[in-house]
Design a protein around this motif. Structure first.
Motif, short mmCIF file in Angstrom:
data_model
loop_
_atom_site.label_atom_id
_atom_site.label_comp_id
_atom_site.label_asym_id
_atom_site.label_seq_id
_atom_site.Cartn_x
_atom_site.Cartn_y
_atom_site.Cartn_z
N LYS A 38 76.97 37.26 121.99
CA LYS A 38 76.58 38.09 122.92
C LYS A 38 76.80 37.26 124.43
O LYS A 38 77.07 37.79 125.47
N ALA A 41 80.43 36.45 125.21
CA ALA A 41 81.00 37.87 125.68
C ALA A 41 80.73 38.21 127.14
O ALA A 41 81.47 38.60 128.14
N VAL A 46 84.27 39.99 128.23
CA VAL A 46 85.03 40.76 127.30
C VAL A 46 83.74 41.20 125.83
O VAL A 46 82.60 41.11 126.08
N GLY A 47 84.42 42.10 125.14
CA GLY A 47 83.40 42.59 123.90
C GLY A 47 83.03 41.74 122.88
O GLY A 47 83.92 40.38 122.73
N LEU A 48 82.14 41.99 122.27
CA LEU A 48 81.51 41.09 121.32
C LEU A 48 82.51 40.67 120.04
O LEU A 48 82.72 39.82 119.79
N LYS A 49 83.38 41.88 119.63
CA LYS A 49 84.39 41.76 118.78
C LYS A 49 85.46 40.70 119.00
O LYS A 49 86.01 39.90 118.19
N THR A 50 85.85 40.88 120.34
CA THR A 50 86.95 39.77 120.93
C THR A 50 86.37 38.34 120.60
O THR A 50 87.00 37.53 120.22
N THR A 65 92.92 36.25 127.40
CA THR A 65 91.59 36.57 127.10
C THR A 65 91.01 35.27 126.16
O THR A 65 89.84 34.93 126.56
#
Length: 364
Positions: A38, A41, A46-50, A65
């Motif tokens: 987290k 991110a 960026v998002g956590l999934k990324t 990215t």
């Protein structure tokens, strides 16, 4: 204090001191408060999934990215939490090794062999020493189980291992080494202590000795009892009655062993040869014999460092500590793979290495 950031006059680039980089990485973090995905991110925008995709090497992330995420990882000092990942797969990818004494040279190659097998299976080895204390052994074993190790390799100090039954039923693979488990059925990998001692003493008898002393470890220890049994068997095979004064078992500290050796070497009818029950006993006996003018033969169980450089070299019954550790660890991982069901006793051979001390003839 001058806190200005220096500039390279030729390139115009900012030169950031390493202390500043470390301060940037560590700012806001306390010991024990590790950065999370987290945090990565948020820093990379960026998002956590990324972040998860980058960390786990999954596709679907653009080069730009991925670069930003990697820079954030480096800046924060983030490390992937492998323990959480493997727990989801039902394994912690760690095994425990409980030794008698981490300082004993015998356990070095054994521990290294277990570690190499564990590493080949992608597992971490955690080890500790029982100091030959059954209570400490139990405390250490249960502490490792509480940390959810997948399996245990144990050199037992005690003779009652029923405390491990709930852990084994819960799926903790367990293999004992050097000594069998007490009061439970479990895999064990041993050296042939009985056969090795019998061969070592028979070697002394073959060189003319009839008064042979035996100095061993505490009699409750399996290996000590088996080596004493081998000594007795060799003497019986040769039709030689054994005097009580020729046998001494107890702690292997230098004072006790020295006292036992000197008692055997004194008196009107001293022993002409000594069989030493383990490496620690052998080292002390070598020192005692160096102080005596009379020639006394010696065979030791376990090889010792520099044994071949002494004059004479020390004849030993050698066991393969690395093979013990490797065999036990391989069996442990076969258990974890579900390939083994019935506990077995595996006994590895020893070998006699002649170097001179065991070939000396009787002095009288």
């Amino acid at each position: 204090m001058d806190r200005r950031i220096p500039v390279d006059d030729r390139t115009g680039q900012r030169i950031v001191p390493e202390t500043a980089r470390r301060a940037d990485r560590l700012s806001g973090n306390r010991y024990g408060n590790r950065p999370t995905m987290k945090d990565v991110a948020a820093r990379a925008g960026v998002g956590l999934k990324t972040v998860s995709r980058v960390v786990n090497g999954e596709p679907g992330v653009t080069p730009d990215t991925e670069r930003r995420v990697q820079e954030a990882i480096e800046a924060l000092g983030f490390r992937r939490n492998d323990s959480a990942r493997v727990l989801r797969k039902g394994r912690t990818a760690s095994i425990g090794l409980v030794l008698e004494d981490l300082a004993d040279p015998f356990y070095g190659p054994l521990s290294r062999a277990v570690e190499e097998v564990a590493r080949a299976h992608g597992a971490l080895l955690i080890n500790g020493s029982s100091a030959e204390d059954p209570d400490r052994e139990q405390e250490l074993v249960l502490a490792l189980c509480a940390r959810r190790v997948d399996g245990l390799v144990v050199i037992p100090a005690g003779d009652d291992h029923r405390y491990l039954e709930p852990e084994i039923r819960a799926g903790v693979a367990t293999v004992f080494v050097d000594r069998p488990a007490g009061k439970i059925d479990a895999d064990v990998v041993l050296s042939d202590s009985f056969g090795g001692a019998r061969a070592g003493v028979a070697h002394l008898i073959a060189h003319g000795h009839r008064r042979i002393g035996f100095i061993g470890d505490m009699p409750r220890i399996h290996t000590a009892a088996e080596r004493l049994r081998g000594y007795r068997a060799a003497m019986e095979d040769a039709g030689i009655p054994v005097e009580d004064s020729w046998m001494s078992l107890g702690v292997t500290g230098p004072e006790r062993v020295r006292r036992a050796a000197e008692e055997m070497l004194s008196g009107p009818v001293p022993v002409t040869a000594v069989f030493a029950g383990n490496n620690r006993v052998t080292v002390t006996v070598v020192r005692v014999l160096a102080e005596h003018s009379r020639s006394v033969a010696l065979v030791g169980f376990d090889d010792i460092e520099l044994a071949d450089l002494l004059k004479p070299g020390v004849t030993v019954v050698a066991q393969d500590a690395a093979a013990l550790g490797r065999t036990a660890a391989e069996r442990l991982f076969r258990q974890l793979d579900g390939a083994l069901i019935t506990p077995e006793r595996i006994e590895l051979p020893t070998r006699l290495i002649t170097r001179g001390s065991g070939e000396l003839p009787p002095a009288d």
